[in-house]
Design a protein around this motif. Structure first.
Motif, PDB file in Angstrom:
ATOM      1  N   PRO A 174      -9.561 -28.244   4.914  1.00  0.00           N
ATOM      2  CA  PRO A 174     -10.615 -29.072   5.509  1.00  0.00           C
ATOM      3  C   PRO A 174     -11.046 -30.149   4.533  1.00  0.00           C
ATOM      4  O   PRO A 174     -10.832 -30.043   3.321  1.00  0.00           O
ATOM      5  CB  PRO A 174     -11.740 -28.067   5.779  1.00  0.00           C
ATOM      6  N   THR A 175     -11.636 -31.205   5.056  1.00  0.00           N
ATOM      7  CA  THR A 175     -12.070 -32.312   4.212  1.00  0.00           C
ATOM      8  C   THR A 175     -13.561 -32.198   3.915  1.00  0.00           C
ATOM      9  O   THR A 175     -14.348 -31.743   4.756  1.00  0.00           O
ATOM     10  CB  THR A 175     -11.800 -33.662   4.898  1.00  0.00           C
ATOM     11  N   TYR A 176     -13.934 -32.592   2.716  1.00  0.00           N
ATOM     12  CA  TYR A 176     -15.337 -32.625   2.344  1.00  0.00           C
ATOM     13  C   TYR A 176     -15.993 -33.816   3.039  1.00  0.00           C
ATOM     14  O   TYR A 176     -15.490 -34.939   3.006  1.00  0.00           O
ATOM     15  CB  TYR A 176     -15.461 -32.740   0.826  1.00  0.00           C
ATOM     16  N   SER A 177     -17.129 -33.578   3.671  1.00  0.00           N
ATOM     17  CA  SER A 177     -17.768 -34.590   4.513  1.00  0.00           C
ATOM     18  C   SER A 177     -18.559 -35.626   3.733  1.00  0.00           C
ATOM     19  O   SER A 177     -18.989 -36.639   4.299  1.00  0.00           O
ATOM     20  CB  SER A 177     -18.710 -33.903   5.508  1.00  0.00           C
ATOM     21  N   GLY A 178     -18.792 -35.359   2.437  1.00  0.00           N
ATOM     22  CA  GLY A 178     -19.681 -36.229   1.677  1.00  0.00           C
ATOM     23  C   GLY A 178     -21.137 -35.800   1.763  1.00  0.00           C
ATOM     24  O   GLY A 178     -22.029 -36.521   1.306  1.00  0.00           O
ATOM     25  N   TRP A 179     -21.365 -34.604   2.328  1.00  0.00           N
ATOM     26  CA  TRP A 179     -22.718 -34.066   2.461  1.00  0.00           C
ATOM     27  C   TRP A 179     -22.759 -32.648   1.916  1.00  0.00           C
ATOM     28  O   TRP A 179     -21.765 -31.921   1.986  1.00  0.00           O
ATOM     29  CB  TRP A 179     -23.151 -34.043   3.923  1.00  0.00           C
ATOM     30  N   VAL A 180     -23.931 -32.278   1.405  1.00  0.00           N
ATOM     31  CA  VAL A 180     -24.186 -30.898   0.993  1.00  0.00           C
ATOM     32  C   VAL A 180     -25.421 -30.393   1.713  1.00  0.00           C
ATOM     33  O   VAL A 180     -26.241 -31.179   2.224  1.00  0.00           O
ATOM     34  CB  VAL A 180     -24.377 -30.763  -0.535  1.00  0.00           C
ATOM     35  N   GLY A 181     -25.554 -29.079   1.748  1.00  0.00           N
ATOM     36  CA  GLY A 181     -26.756 -28.445   2.273  1.00  0.00           C
ATOM     37  C   GLY A 181     -27.333 -27.499   1.246  1.00  0.00           C
ATOM     38  O   GLY A 181     -26.604 -26.701   0.649  1.00  0.00           O
ATOM     39  N   LEU A 275     -20.529 -29.350   2.988  1.00  0.00           N
ATOM     40  CA  LEU A 275     -20.341 -29.422   4.434  1.00  0.00           C
ATOM     41  C   LEU A 275     -18.938 -29.974   4.696  1.00  0.00           C
ATOM     42  O   LEU A 275     -18.626 -31.099   4.285  1.00  0.00           O
ATOM     43  CB  LEU A 275     -21.410 -30.307   5.073  1.00  0.00           C
ATOM     44  N   LEU A 276     -18.129 -29.172   5.351  1.00  0.00           N
ATOM     45  CA  LEU A 276     -16.714 -29.477   5.531  1.00  0.00           C
ATOM     46  C   LEU A 276     -16.416 -29.892   6.966  1.00  0.00           C
ATOM     47  O   LEU A 276     -17.105 -29.498   7.904  1.00  0.00           O
ATOM     48  CB  LEU A 276     -15.858 -28.260   5.154  1.00  0.00           C
ATOM     49  N   ASN A 277     -15.361 -30.673   7.121  1.00  0.00           N
ATOM     50  CA  ASN A 277     -14.963 -31.180   8.426  1.00  0.00           C
ATOM     51  C   ASN A 277     -13.472 -30.975   8.660  1.00  0.00           C
ATOM     52  O   ASN A 277     -12.700 -30.770   7.710  1.00  0.00           O
ATOM     53  CB  ASN A 277     -15.242 -32.692   8.525  1.00  0.00           C
ATOM     54  N   ARG A 278     -13.094 -31.058   9.908  1.00  0.00           N
ATOM     55  CA  ARG A 278     -11.699 -31.223  10.303  1.00  0.00           C
ATOM     56  C   ARG A 278     -11.635 -32.281  11.391  1.00  0.00           C
ATOM     57  O   ARG A 278     -12.592 -32.473  12.150  1.00  0.00           O
ATOM     58  CB  ARG A 278     -11.107 -29.918  10.845  1.00  0.00           C
ATOM     59  N   ALA A 295     -12.955 -22.341  13.770  1.00  0.00           N
ATOM     60  CA  ALA A 295     -11.501 -22.424  13.664  1.00  0.00           C
ATOM     61  C   ALA A 295     -10.961 -23.546  14.530  1.00  0.00           C
ATOM     62  O   ALA A 295      -9.859 -24.050  14.295  1.00  0.00           O
ATOM     63  CB  ALA A 295     -10.862 -21.100  14.086  1.00  0.00           C
ATOM     64  N   CYS A 296     -11.742 -23.955  15.516  1.00  0.00           N
ATOM     65  CA  CYS A 296     -11.298 -24.907  16.520  1.00  0.00           C
ATOM     66  C   CYS A 296     -12.008 -26.257  16.417  1.00  0.00           C
ATOM     67  O   CYS A 296     -11.371 -27.304  16.482  1.00  0.00           O
ATOM     68  CB  CYS A 296     -11.548 -24.287  17.906  1.00  0.00           C
TER      69      CYS A 296
END
Length: 382
Positions: A174-181, A275-278, A295-296
């Motif tokens: 997955p790609t890192y979104s550039g955001w954290v929580g 915070l991760l994205n796909r 997963a989806c």
């Protein structure tokens, strides 16, 4: 039960547990394989809107969940100075307009309640999936402990790093979104000394960041915050989270209302999460395998609907399999995608944009949704 009814679910999280309960209640043989060594009270706060509470009604856990959760009368949005940006009615309004309550609760307490609905012996812990082999008429699952299992279909409910997804689409991080929580729990009694109204459910906003705050118990003894903050690089490597500090939080939310500063002062164990994205997946299923939840369609948590979408997925997948039977799994999977993709994709887009309820808007398209209220959309209508 005939052999053509064996269903394996990989992952016993909220979505996997929802799918398992719905399928077991429909009469299917279901086994759930979870890589954690045992159940534990993981996570912190979570929102459950009327759209999900109506699913829990079918499972028989709506009332006990209402009893353990906090019932906010409003979702408030406020700017950093404290001015109100929106007041979204919940409470009795939600019951009347959306036919169910809106609650906030500790994720671990919700998860324990969900797990209690599963048939004894159907959840298998310490099962780290190592390989999947599809034969002509079944799927062979191999686990890291050397054990194996056979199933007619496999549901991948194993999160953003899903092994089932890897089998379908190949290995891709997955790609890192550039955001954290940032996350922390606070004992409500520690806030009694302040002359502030610590509201049941409030999201504090400024131009590029926010802090969501709410109670996680009906007793209102546990307060929780979770942030959304831009950060160019993730310093934690492959770690799912790292420790943070009060100093970092004070710097991050400098200039925010004194009640926000009070929250930070009383948060001792602060963690920081990437915070991760796909990218949207080209397929949700292939052969005898199908995906749900993170997963989806993973999404940022800014709409408080990520877990809800996984639970909706699980219930809809069960509904489709009940319609067709496992032997016609291909039709069931196409029905599932036809009836879920548009809604899940819309929620994913709004959540990632981080605009939800910042201003006064009508949330009925989310909260008023009833998964069982309409006939299934045909697969050709996807």
């Amino acid at each position: 039960m005939p052999a053509t009814q064996r269903i394996a679910i990989i992952g016993a999280g909220l979505g996997g547990a929802a799918a398992a309960t719905s399928l077991q209640q429909a009469g299917f043989e279901v086994n759930v394989y979870e890589q954690a060594p045992a159940f534990s009270r993981l996570g912190a706060g979570i929102h459950m809107g009327p759209n999900v509470m109506k699913i829990f009604r079918r499972m028989g856990i709506e009332q006990p969940l209402e009893a353990m959760g906090s019932h906010p009368e409003f979702w408030f949005s406020r700017d950093a100075s404290g001015e109100y940006l929106s007041r979204i009615p919940l409470g009795d309004f939600a019951r009347k307009e959306y036919d169910a309550a809106y609650i906030t609760v500790h994720r671990g307490d919700l998860h324990a309640l969900q797990m209690s609905t599963l048939k004894p012996g159907s959840v298998h812990f310490a099962k780290h999936l190592s390989s999947i082999e599809e034969t002509g008429n079944e799927v062979r699952l191999a686990f890291a402990d050397g054990s194996h299992a056979l199933a007619d279909i496999v549901i991948g409910a194993d999160g953003i790093n899903s092994r089932v997804r890897e089998h379908l689409l190949g290995v891709e991080a997955p790609t890192y979104s550039g955001w954290v929580g940032h996350r922390a729990l606070i004992k409500a009694r520690d806030l009694a000394k302040y002359d502030f109204n610590f509201e049941d459910c409030v999201k504090w906003w400024s131009g590029d960041r926010h802090l969501m705050v709410y109670y996680t118990t009906g007793k209102r003894d546990e307060y929780y915050f979770v942030s959304g903050v831009p950060q160019a690089e993730w310093e934690g490597g492959n770690a799912s989270f790292i420790p943070s500090t009060q100093a970092e939080m004070f710097d991050t939310f400098k200039g925010y209302h004194p009640s926000v500063q009070a929250l930070i002062e009383n948060a001792d164990d602060i963690t920081k999460w990437p915070l991760l994205n796909r990218q949207p997946l080209p397929v949700w299923s292939k052969g005898r395998l199908v995906l749900l939840g993170d997963a989806c369609h993973p999404m940022k948590p800014h709409m408080a609907q990520g877990a809800a979408m996984a639970i909706e997925d699980g219930a809809m997948l069960a509904r489709c399999l009940q319609e067709t039977g496992v032997s016609d799994y291909g039709t069931a999977f196409r029905l599932y995608e036809s009836n879920r993709k548009e809604r899940a994709s819309r929620v994913q887009a709004v959540s990632n944009a981080n605009t939800w309820l910042r201003t006064q808007e009508d949330p009925a398209w989310v909260f008023g949704y009833d998964l069982y209220a309409h006939p299934l959309k045909s697969e050709s209508a996807a």
